[in-house]
Scaffold this motif. Structure first.
Motif, short mmCIF file in Angstrom:
data_model
loop_
_atom_site.label_atom_id
_atom_site.label_comp_id
_atom_site.label_asym_id
_atom_site.label_seq_id
_atom_site.Cartn_x
_atom_site.Cartn_y
_atom_site.Cartn_z
N ILE A 202 0.89 -1.16 0.00
CA ILE A 202 0.00 0.00 0.00
C ILE A 202 0.93 1.21 0.00
CG2 ILE A 202 -0.29 -0.11 2.54
CD1 ILE A 202 -3.10 1.11 2.07
N ASP A 204 1.57 5.69 -0.69
CA ASP A 204 1.03 7.05 -0.84
C ASP A 204 1.80 7.80 -1.91
OD1 ASP A 204 3.47 7.61 0.33
OD2 ASP A 204 2.64 8.49 2.15
N TYR A 208 5.78 3.34 1.47
CA TYR A 208 4.90 2.18 1.26
C TYR A 208 5.03 1.22 2.43
CZ TYR A 208 9.08 -0.47 0.12
OH TYR A 208 10.30 -1.09 0.20
N LYS A 209 4.03 0.36 2.59
CA LYS A 209 4.06 -0.71 3.59
C LYS A 209 3.63 -1.99 2.88
CE LYS A 209 4.56 2.36 6.83
NZ LYS A 209 5.79 2.58 7.53
N THR A 308 -3.60 -4.18 11.75
CA THR A 308 -3.77 -2.73 11.70
C THR A 308 -5.09 -2.42 11.00
OG1 THR A 308 -1.40 -2.63 11.36
CG2 THR A 308 -2.61 -0.61 10.90
N ASP A 312 -7.20 3.11 8.62
CA ASP A 312 -6.03 3.95 8.93
C ASP A 312 -5.04 3.96 7.77
OD1 ASP A 312 -6.61 5.01 11.40
OD2 ASP A 312 -5.80 3.29 12.50
N LEU A 313 -4.79 2.79 7.22
CA LEU A 313 -3.80 2.70 6.14
C LEU A 313 -4.29 3.43 4.90
CD1 LEU A 313 -2.72 -1.05 6.54
CD2 LEU A 313 -1.42 0.99 7.20
N SER A 317 -2.68 6.70 3.12
CA SER A 317 -2.26 6.71 1.72
C SER A 317 -2.84 7.94 1.02
CB SER A 317 -2.70 5.43 1.02
OG SER A 317 -2.69 5.61 -0.38
N LEU A 322 1.79 8.01 4.95
CA LEU A 322 1.93 6.59 5.25
C LEU A 322 3.22 6.28 6.02
CD1 LEU A 322 0.20 4.08 4.70
CD2 LEU A 322 1.48 3.74 2.60
N GLU A 325 2.81 5.54 9.66
CA GLU A 325 2.01 4.37 10.06
C GLU A 325 2.90 3.15 10.30
OE1 GLU A 325 -1.43 3.92 10.45
OE2 GLU A 325 -1.55 6.11 10.28
N THR A 326 2.46 2.28 11.21
CA THR A 326 3.10 0.97 11.28
C THR A 326 2.05 -0.04 10.85
OG1 THR A 326 2.49 0.90 13.59
CG2 THR A 326 4.80 1.38 13.11
N ILE A 327 2.52 -1.13 10.32
CA ILE A 327 1.57 -2.14 9.87
C ILE A 327 1.83 -3.41 10.67
CG2 ILE A 327 2.93 -3.01 7.93
CD1 ILE A 327 0.30 -2.95 6.32
#
Ligand code: AMP
Ligand code: GLY
Length: 427
Positions: A202, A204, A208-209, A308, A312-313, A317, A322, A325-327
Motif C-alpha cells: 500500500i 502514498d 509504502y508498507k 492494523t 487507517d492505512l 495513503s 503513510l 504508520e506501522t503495519i
C-alpha cells in the motif's frame, strides 16, 4: 464516516468486511455490490450503479456526502475514476489513470522495467501481425509467452508450446480481434520458470508498507491444469521456501522502490495498492506483471491477516502520510477456496439456489466472501462464474485449509465446482 466501495466481487466483500470492523465507519455503500455484501449488516448497502459509471458514482457520492471512496477492480481505474473524483474534491483511494498504466498497459510496464533494469522476462513489443509472425518464423525455442498489452480480464496471456500455437494466437489477437483494442500492441516474452507468488504494497506515492504475500491458483483444474481463471483459491503467507526475507528485500530494493521513485519523479506518483506478481527461482524474484489493485482471491486472505486498521492505512495513503504508520499482521495463515459455477471460465448457468450458508454463520475463523451471488425472492442464488470464496484462518496452512474445506462442504448449489488442492504447493 460514510464509505463507498466500487466493485462487486469477493475482493470488495473482503474490503467491506475489513472496513466495517472499524468503529469510525458508520455506513458502507458498495456499487454495485452482491448478494452477500447486502446481508453484512444494517449499515451496509448495495447501490445499483456500475463500477464503470463514473458520473453516476460521483453524483451518488455528492448526494450521500461520501467521505471516502475505495476502488476494487481495474476497469474504473483505467477509465480515470481517481482523476475524476479528485476534480470534485472527493477523497478516493487508488492510483490515477496514468499511474494505473502499470497494469492497464503491459507495454508501458515492460518499458518502465527495462528502463529501470528491474528483473523481468526478456520481451519484444509488436504492433503488426506481419512483424510478430515474422519473429516466430525465425524461432525454434518454445514455450514462448504472448500477451495482449491492454486489459483482458486475466485472459490475455497465452503460453505457446509450439510455433503453430504461437502463429494461431497471433491470428486470434490481430485478425480475429479476440481481445479488441487491448491487443493493438502484443508483447512476446521469454517463458520464466519457478514458483509464482504475489506481493502487496500500500503506498502514498512516496512511502509504502507491505501486506502479507500470497499465492494464487490461477488454473481451473487441479495440479494447475486447464484454462486460466481469475483465481480459484489462495493462501497467505507462502512458506519460506517460496517467499523469505531475502526475496522480500530484493522485491523492495530491486522492484518496488525504483518503480515508486521513478513514477513520482515522472509526475505520476503511484498511490493505492500495488500488486507485484512474481516468478521466483533460486531466491531471485522476477516480475510477471503489476496490478493496480488488490488481487482476487488474494484479498480474501491478505485482508483477514491485517491487524492494523485498513481504514487507517487507506486514509494515510490518500493523505500522503503513510511513513508515520506501522503495519501489523496476525502471525497466522489464511486460506481461501473459490466455489465456482460448473463450466466457468467458459459458459455456465446462473440462478441456482445456494444452500447451507446459515450452517457456517458465526463459525470462528471462517468467513464466506461473496462474488457472483444475488438475492431473489429472499433466497440467495448464483449470478456469476466465481460464486463464493470461503476463507479460514489457522495457526498453520494445514489447519487453515482443512477449516476452509470443512466450511465449503456445508455449502451447495447445482453445478458447484471447486479445486480440492488449494494450498498443496505450500505444504
Ligand atoms: P498475467 O495476466 O500477466 O498475470 O499472466 C497470467 C499468468 O500467465 C501468470 O500468472 C503466469 O502464470 C503466466 N505468465 C505470464 N507471463 C509469464 C512469463 N513470462 N513466463 C511464465 N509464465 C508467465
Ligand atoms: N488473482 C489474480 C488477480 O487478481 O489478478
Amino acid at each position: 464516516m460514510k464509505i463507498l466501495i466500487v466493485g462487486s466481487g469477493a475482493r470488495e466483500h473482503a474490503i467491506a468486511w475489513s472496513l466495517y470492523k472499524d468503529s469510525r465507519v458508520e455506513k458502507i455503500f458498495v456499487a454495485p455490490g452482491n448478494g452477500g455484501i447486502s446481508q453484512m449488516g444494517p449499515n451496509v448497502e448495495n447501490v445499483a450503479i456500475k463500477a464503470t459509471d463514473i458520473d453516476g458514482l460521483i453524483e451518488f457520492s455528492k448526494t450521500n456526502a461520501i467521505d471516502l471512496v475505495v476502488v476494487g477492480p481495474e476497469q474504473p481505474l483505467e477509465l480515470g475514476i481517481v482523476n475524476e473524483f479528485e476534480k470534485h474534491n472527493i477523497k478516493i483511494f487508488g492510483p490515477s489513470k496514468e499511474a494505473a498504466q502499470l497494469e492497464t498497459s503491459k507495454s508501458y510496464a515492460k518499458n518502465l522495467m527495462k528502463h529501470l533494469s528491474i528483473p523481468t522476462a526478456a520481451f519484444l513489443i509488436f504492433r503488426t501481425h506481419r512483424e510478430a509472425s515474422a519473429y516466430f518464423h525465425e524461432q525454434d525455442q518454445y514455450p514462448q509467452v504472448i500477451k495482449a498489452s491492454g486489459l483482458a480480464g486475466g485472459k490475455g496471456v497465452t503460453i505457446a508450446e509450439s510455433k503453430a500455437e504461437a502463429l494461431m494466437t497471433l491470428i486470434d489477437l490481430f485478425e480475429n480481434k479476440k481481445h479488441g483494442d487491448a491487443a493493438n500492441e502484443v508483447i512476446i516474452e521469454e517463458c520464466m520458470t519457478g514458483q509464482e507468488a504475489s506481493i502487496f504494497a500500500i503506498t502514498d506515492g512516496k512511502s509504502y508498507k507491505l501486506l502479507s504475500p500470497a499465492q494464487d491458483h490461477k488454473r481451473i483444474g487441479e495440479g494447475d491444469t486447464g484454462k486460466n481463471t481469475g483465481g480459484m483459491g489462495a493462501y497467505a503467507p507462502p512458506p519460506t521456501f517460496i517467499v523469505n526475507d531475502d526475496v522480500i528485500e530484493k522485491v523492495k530494493k530491486q522492484i518496488i522502490e525504483p518503480v515508486l521513485t521513478f513514477m513520482s519523479e515522472e509526475g505520476n506518483p503511484y498511490k493505492g495498492f500495488l500488486y507485484v506478481g512474481l516468478m521466483i527461482e533460486n531466491n531471485q524474484p522476477r516480475v510477471v506483471e503489476f496490478n493496480a489493485r488488490l488481487g482476487d482471491p488474494e484479498a480474501q486472505v491478505v485482508l483477514p491477516l491485517l491487524k492494523t486498521s485498513l481504514l487507517d492505512l487507506i486514509l494515510a495513503s490518500v493523505e500522503e502520510r503513510l511513513s508515520d504508520e506501522t503495519i501489523e499482521l496476525l502471525p497466522k495463515t489464511a486460506a481461501t477456496v473459490v466455489m465456482a459455477s460448473g463450466g466457468y471460465p467458459d459458459e455456465y448457468k446462473t440462478g441456482n439456489e445456494i444452500i447451507g450458508l446459515d450452517r457456517i454463520n458465526n463459525e470462528k475463523g471462517l468467513m464466506v466472501f461473496h462474488a457472483g451471488t444475488r438475492s431473489e425472492n429472499s433466497h440467495l442464488v448464483t449470478s456469476g462464474g466465481r460464486v463464493l470464496s470461503v476463507t479460514a484462518i489457522g495457526d498453520t496452512l494445514k489447519e487453515a485449509l482443512s477449516h476452509a474445506y470443512r466450511g465449503i462442504e456445508k455449502i451447495s448449489f447445482a453445478g458447484a465446482y471447486y479445486r480440492k488442492d488449494i494450498g498443496q504447493k505450500g505444504l
